[in-house]
Scaffold this active site. Sequence first.
Site, short mmCIF file in Angstrom:
data_model
loop_
_atom_site.label_atom_id
_atom_site.label_comp_id
_atom_site.label_asym_id
_atom_site.label_seq_id
_atom_site.Cartn_x
_atom_site.Cartn_y
_atom_site.Cartn_z
N HIS A 1 0.11 43.92 -6.11
CA HIS A 1 -0.73 44.56 -7.13
C HIS A 1 -1.90 43.61 -7.42
CE1 HIS A 1 -1.74 45.86 -11.24
NE2 HIS A 1 -1.08 46.98 -11.01
N ASP B 1 6.40 38.41 -9.13
CA ASP B 1 5.86 39.48 -9.95
C ASP B 1 6.99 40.49 -10.13
OD1 ASP B 1 4.82 41.84 -10.88
OD2 ASP B 1 3.22 42.00 -9.38
N GLN C 1 7.87 45.59 -11.16
CA GLN C 1 8.55 46.77 -10.62
C GLN C 1 10.00 46.47 -10.24
OE1 GLN C 1 7.16 49.67 -10.74
NE2 GLN C 1 5.03 49.12 -11.07
N LYS D 1 7.37 48.78 -19.00
CA LYS D 1 7.92 49.49 -17.84
C LYS D 1 9.45 49.55 -17.90
CE LYS D 1 4.23 48.03 -14.65
NZ LYS D 1 3.27 49.12 -14.65
N CYS E 1 -4.01 50.21 -8.09
CA CYS E 1 -4.35 48.79 -8.27
C CYS E 1 -3.88 47.95 -7.09
CB CYS E 1 -3.77 48.23 -9.56
SG CYS E 1 -4.38 49.05 -11.01
#
Lengths: 145, 410
Positions: free
Chosen positions: B121, B198, B201, B224, B364
């Site tokens: 991302h 990261d 997700q 999220k 993104c």
Amino acid sequence: MSMNKLDQLYRSVIMDHYKKPRNKGVIDNSNVSIDMNNPTCGDRIHLSLQVEDGVVVDAKFEGEGCSISMSSASMMTQAIKGKTTKEAVELAHVFSEMMLGHKHDDSIDLGDVEALSGVSQFPARIKCATLSWKAMEKGIKEANL
Amino acid sequence: MMKTDIRSYFPILNQEVNGHPLVYLDSAATSQKPTQVLEAVKHYYEYDNSNVHRGVHTLGNRATDAYEGAREKVRQFINAKSTEEVIFTKGTTNGLNMVAASFGRANVDEGDEIVITYMEHHSNLIPWQQLAKEKNATLKYIDMNPDGTLSIDQVKEAITDRTKIVSIAFASNVLGTVNPIKEIAAIAHAHGAVMVVDGAQGVPHFHTDVQDLDCDFLAFSGHKMCGPTGIGVLYGKKEHLENMSPIDFGGEMISTVGLYESTWADLPWKFEGGTPNIAGAIGLGAAIDFLETIGMDAIIEHERNLTRYAIEQLNAIDGVSIYGPQDPTKRSGLVTFNIDGIHPHDVATVLDMEGIAVRAGHHCAQPLMKWLKCTATARASFYLYNTEADVARLIEGLRSAKEYFADVNE
């Protein structure tokens, strides 16, 4: 019910321009040439214009994007050919008013462009429709013709 | 199978959009919030609202207890050794930028390497790109397999003794690929590099254990994972955080302040300058409680069942291409796709008219779009509150999109 609303967005004249874009390509040695993209969705357009004595004698576009952005570009190039740069920029303003759902000057004949008026009902898609018009306005302004 | 009464905790799902019951398939952008989280935030503002770590008064103590209590919940949730390693941030982007700006600036020199992937991302790409430019360091991308997965051989090839930082998505927000973080971390460490993850997700979808992964940093977002917007977490190993300089100077993060010199507060507060997002942290704590009552293993199993079903059904539609690995066990709960001849924006508009929310665009991830050789895609992403009926509605919507465009294209 909602398909009727879709029909307002995707009128047949829009899909016709999407499937058979007018003025697709690049003008060699054009005196207005500009690239613009929509960073939120990835649509992009390259617009080239040939302006002689203040009149847009030719206009071509290339790009990638959805049916609304590409048909709008096709209609825009069709609409501004033969117009003075001042008239072309005025048309961009009328178009922008139309996208905002405002009443616009109906003495100006928009031709096929009128078909895009339904886009104003789809706020997320307004930027798709205005991309090529913004490119045209900026290109003419920067070329100072 | 997830119990259907889970949906009753999400009041937002109980509405009609454009004349149809809402089907929300955009949780990878932001998840919906259960009443437990909404109530926790409301309760804080109605009864306990006060600044933290300051006053001696009762409300101040309650606010501080609730805020620090949320930190402990996060610590347990990701199995950090201590709450000193849990920093509240604005979100994943903020956390990754903090690592680049503080650890990165202090540890990356000219000629060093930073290793990332094509599937990052923008928030796990631009901070490293800018750091590399500033330091004259090299930004390297690990090659991907055609199905959008990484192989350990490709990882080994990219990471060298010049590598200082390896920063990789736990799961791709476009391909759904779940990356082998534990194995990559071991390779990074063998070369003396740190492993940054990261987690945006990943953490919301499957059980995350930072000690087991042995990552050095992990950033993720509350919004999220059923929490509020504007709150996130940066986990960092204490040995790194202790040596790092703070980014935001001001209130809350100091020990002593003189006219010309200051000293910093202990961890983690050294990195939390200014009044923090107290309500957000409390809401995130409530979100963690909620997710844990359901169980992270049950959540990912449910998402993979939906993903398997969605992939099957999508493959049955002519002209649909699916991006990323086809095997649901290699994925998180999302499916990114395109339909021949219909731009994803047009797909998303038709679906919206049917009450179905999906994402369309470049997500993104412009370098990944280039790698996939497309400018935009459509994405349906699932969470614990989605059902097979939602997937069926999506498929039905896509079939009517195809029919609609076949008609208007005539």
